[in-house]
Design an enzyme around this catalytic site. Structure first.
Site, PDB file in Angstrom:
ATOM      1  CD  GLU A  56      -3.920  -5.692  -9.316  1.00 35.69           C
ATOM      2  OE1 GLU A  56      -4.801  -4.807  -8.825  1.00 35.69           O
ATOM      3  OE2 GLU A  56      -3.595  -4.945 -10.586  1.00 35.69           O
ATOM      4  CG  PHE A 109       2.869  -2.385  -6.792  1.00 33.80           C
ATOM      5  CD1 PHE A 109       2.049  -3.329  -5.833  1.00 33.80           C
ATOM      6  CD2 PHE A 109       3.252  -2.911  -7.654  1.00 33.80           C
ATOM      7  CE1 PHE A 109       1.550  -4.635  -6.313  1.00 33.80           C
ATOM      8  CE2 PHE A 109       3.194  -4.390  -8.151  1.00 33.80           C
ATOM      9  CZ  PHE A 109       2.167  -5.139  -7.390  1.00 33.80           C
ATOM     10  CE1 TYR A 129      -0.979  -2.338  39.049  1.00 33.61           C
ATOM     11  CE2 TYR A 129      -2.286  -3.367  37.271  1.00 33.61           C
ATOM     12  CZ  TYR A 129      -1.583  -3.501  38.195  1.00 33.61           C
ATOM     13  OH  TYR A 129      -1.124  -4.506  38.842  1.00 33.61           O
ATOM     14  CG  HIS A 186      -6.615   2.905 -12.930  1.00 29.24           C
ATOM     15  ND1 HIS A 186      -6.794   2.447 -14.119  1.00 29.24           N
ATOM     16  CD2 HIS A 186      -5.884   1.892 -12.387  1.00 29.24           C
ATOM     17  CE1 HIS A 186      -6.409   1.389 -14.541  1.00 29.24           C
ATOM     18  NE2 HIS A 186      -5.628   0.964 -13.456  1.00 29.24           N
ATOM     19  CG  ASN A 206       2.081   0.517 -10.059  1.00 29.46           C
ATOM     20  OD1 ASN A 206       2.811  -0.303 -10.148  1.00 29.46           O
ATOM     21  ND2 ASN A 206       0.825   0.337  -9.743  1.00 29.46           N
ATOM     22  NE  ARG A 246       1.910   0.721  40.925  1.00 26.91           N
ATOM     23  CZ  ARG A 246       1.589  -0.571  41.501  1.00 26.91           C
ATOM     24  NH1 ARG A 246       2.303  -1.501  41.304  1.00 26.91           N
ATOM     25  NH2 ARG A 246       0.129  -0.757  41.932  1.00 26.91           N
ATOM     26  CE1 TYR A 257       0.560  -5.322 -16.302  1.00 24.80           C
ATOM     27  CE2 TYR A 257       2.071  -3.947 -14.694  1.00 24.80           C
ATOM     28  CZ  TYR A 257       0.820  -4.255 -15.070  1.00 24.80           C
ATOM     29  OH  TYR A 257      -0.224  -3.917 -14.385  1.00 24.80           O
TER      30      TYR A 257
END
Length: 524
Positions: free
Chosen positions: A415, A330, A282, A86, A198, A285, A56
């Site tokens: 994915e 990844f 609060y 990409h 990646n 405190r 791959y």
């Protein structure tokens, strides 16, 4: 300046060291042993290509195209194409410093020798850092799994002569950069394009900045909260070590000890030691419980980020000639969830700070007038500053929903679960920026309340802090344009001026401000 050279791909990286490298405060290099590992990994990839067995990303397509075989001749074209196809980021560019962090993190990961990257490619990335020619990276477009594909593609477009860079203060094309510097585009080898895009470096780079900025917020929150305790004559008892020994969360103990140190030697505390009030609200405190919980979240993020910075997060990993593993390193989930936790924790610091601001305006503390000004009616005093802190606190709450709770399938279902960690990182920084502004407003109101305790004095730390504020923001007896005061207070916090003062007072007065968990919470 740290003169110890950092060896990329070999030494242990932390968020603090990474920032030193990016800011030119520490030299970095790739040593001979690491270079040999890089060459061996690259040679392994070439042998895989020569054999023709499908692996791959080396000789197959990407994502749902993983079953599409790529010929030996086309493997190099494949790597150039992946950077171009990409590069689909949108939105404003990320800060140049974050892009520089991405470059450092990527080299450190690739140089470990499991990615098949070429030595020449790593040297070109280092050249970009040394020349300060930093790629322009859009802020939106990563879903935080299969790596930060879009931003990393933009980050490395300049390697093949495309994209834009920030160089000598201007944004220019890579072509123009090469004309000025005499460089030529690289020809990427098999797997190189995939190795470059990646990984989790966009998420991790944001996380490095979150660690630094969130730490600054936490440190100032304790200081400003201590000044507010003095201004409103709060009790020191909720910070007693005996109380926190019975519920010893690390962050809680650390915050309580810090505030005890800040209040030490205070005449103001002595003045109301026997008052009839038995409990504070609060927001005063419970400072150790709230600030401390946020510190625990910061610590959790710091520990996870350190693991990530020293990991190999691309895919597949080339272990040796016989073992190439296509996995999911990844996937940004480990950092996405921690960043969402940190974002919530930062939001809560702003939330309780806004409550203390409101408390200061009520006029219920002896000697402190309503709205922190004696002549009100014609003057509104500090009333409207709290509107701003309320707006910022509310904005943070709406941003605190965890991005990692969402997942939208991509890549035609290949994915099918993603982290959205890139959104987690961007969101966390946005929230922290807002908290800085809220704390700046609290600093102004605490300093104003503090003024009404004169001529009594607090401890040396808070007296020095108050004097530092008064150098740039005077006491307000009547209304003025408070926007200007807020901007000055934001600058004080952003530039860490008060922390320098604390160190000076500690050294001069020989105060021991080290706490049980000092190293744990003060180093990154």
């Amino acid at each position: 300046m740290n003169t110890n050279t950092f060896h990329l791909g070999a030494d242990h990286l932390t968020a603090g060291i990474c920032l030193e490298l990016v800011r030119g405060q520490r030299p970095m290099t790739i040593d001979a042993t690491t270079r040999q590992k890089v060459r061996e990994s690259s040679a392994t990839v070439q042998r895989i290509v020569n054999k023709g067995e499908p692996v791959y990303g080396i000789n197959t397509g990407f994502g749902p195209l993983c079953t599409t075989k790529i010929s030996k001749e086309e493997t190099r074209i494949l790597q150039s194409n992946i950077l171009q196809s990409h590069s689909v980021g949108v939105g404003e560019p990320i800060a140049t410093e974050i892009a520089k962090i991405m470059l450092v993190l990527k080299v450190h990961s690739l140089a470990q020798g499991f990615s098949g990257i070429k030595e020449e490619t790593l040297d070109r990335i280092l050249w970009h850092l040394e020349t300060d020619a930093i790629p322009v990276v859009p802020s939106q477009g990563s879903v935080g799994a299969s790596g930060d594909l879009a931003p990393l593609s933009h980050l490395f477009l300049p390697l093949i002569g495309l994209g834009k860079v920030v160089f000598q203060g201007k944004t220019i094309t890579t072509q123009s950069l090469f004309e000025q510097t005499g460089k030529d585009p690289l020809e990427l080898g098999p797997k190189e394009g995939l190795a470059l895009i990646n990984g989790t470096q966009f998420i991790a780079a944001h996380a490095v900045k979150v660690i630094e900025k969130f730490h600054n917020v936490l440190t100032h929150a304790d200081l400003v909260g201590s000044m507010m305790i003095e201004g409103l004559q709060g009790s020191i008892k909720p910070f007693h070590p005996a109380l926190h020994a019975q519920r010893p969360f690390k962050g809680n103990v650390h915050v309580a000890e810090r505030i005890n140190h800040f209040l030490k030697g205070s005449e103001i505390l002595e003045d109301h030691a026997d008052c009839e009030r038995v409990q504070d609200p609060y927001s005063l405190r419970c400072i150790p419980q709230v600030h401390g919980s946020s510190r625990n979240a910061w610590l959790h993020l710091k520990e996870l980020v350190e693991v990530e910075l020293n990991s190999v997060t691309d895919n597949p990993l080339v272990i040796d000639d016989k073992l190439t593993i296509s996995g999911g390193s990844f996937h940004g989930q480990p950092l996405a969830m921690a960043l969402d936790y940190a974002a919530l924790a930062a939001s809560e610091i702003g939330n309780i700070s806004d409550r203390r601001i409101y408390l200061a305006l009520e006029g219920n503390s002896p000697g402190v007038p309503k709205l922190l000004m004696e002549d009100t009616g014609i003057n509104s005093g500090y009333m409207i500053l709290q509107y701003t802190s309320a707006a910022l606190a509310s904005e943070n709450k709406t941003s605190a929903f965890p991005a990692s709770a969402d997942s939208i399938p991509t890549s035609l279902g290949q994915e099918d679960h993603v982290s959205m960690g890139s959104i987690s990182g961007r969101k966390a920084l946005r929230i922290i920026d807002n908290v800085e502004k809220i704390l700046a407003i609290e600093l102004l109101t605490a300093a104003q309340a503090f003024e009404f305790r004169k001529p009594m004095k607090s401890g040396p730390v808070l007296e020095a802090i108050h004097a530092t504020v008064r150098k740039v923001v005077p006491f307000a007896a009547v209304d003025r344009v408070f926007h200007d005061d807020i901007e000055k207070a934001i600058a004080i916090i952003h530039e860490k001026e008060l922390l320098k003062v604390v160190r000076e007072v500690r050294d001069t007065a020989k105060l021991n401000t080290d706490t049980q968990y000092q190293t744990l919470f003060e180093t990154y």
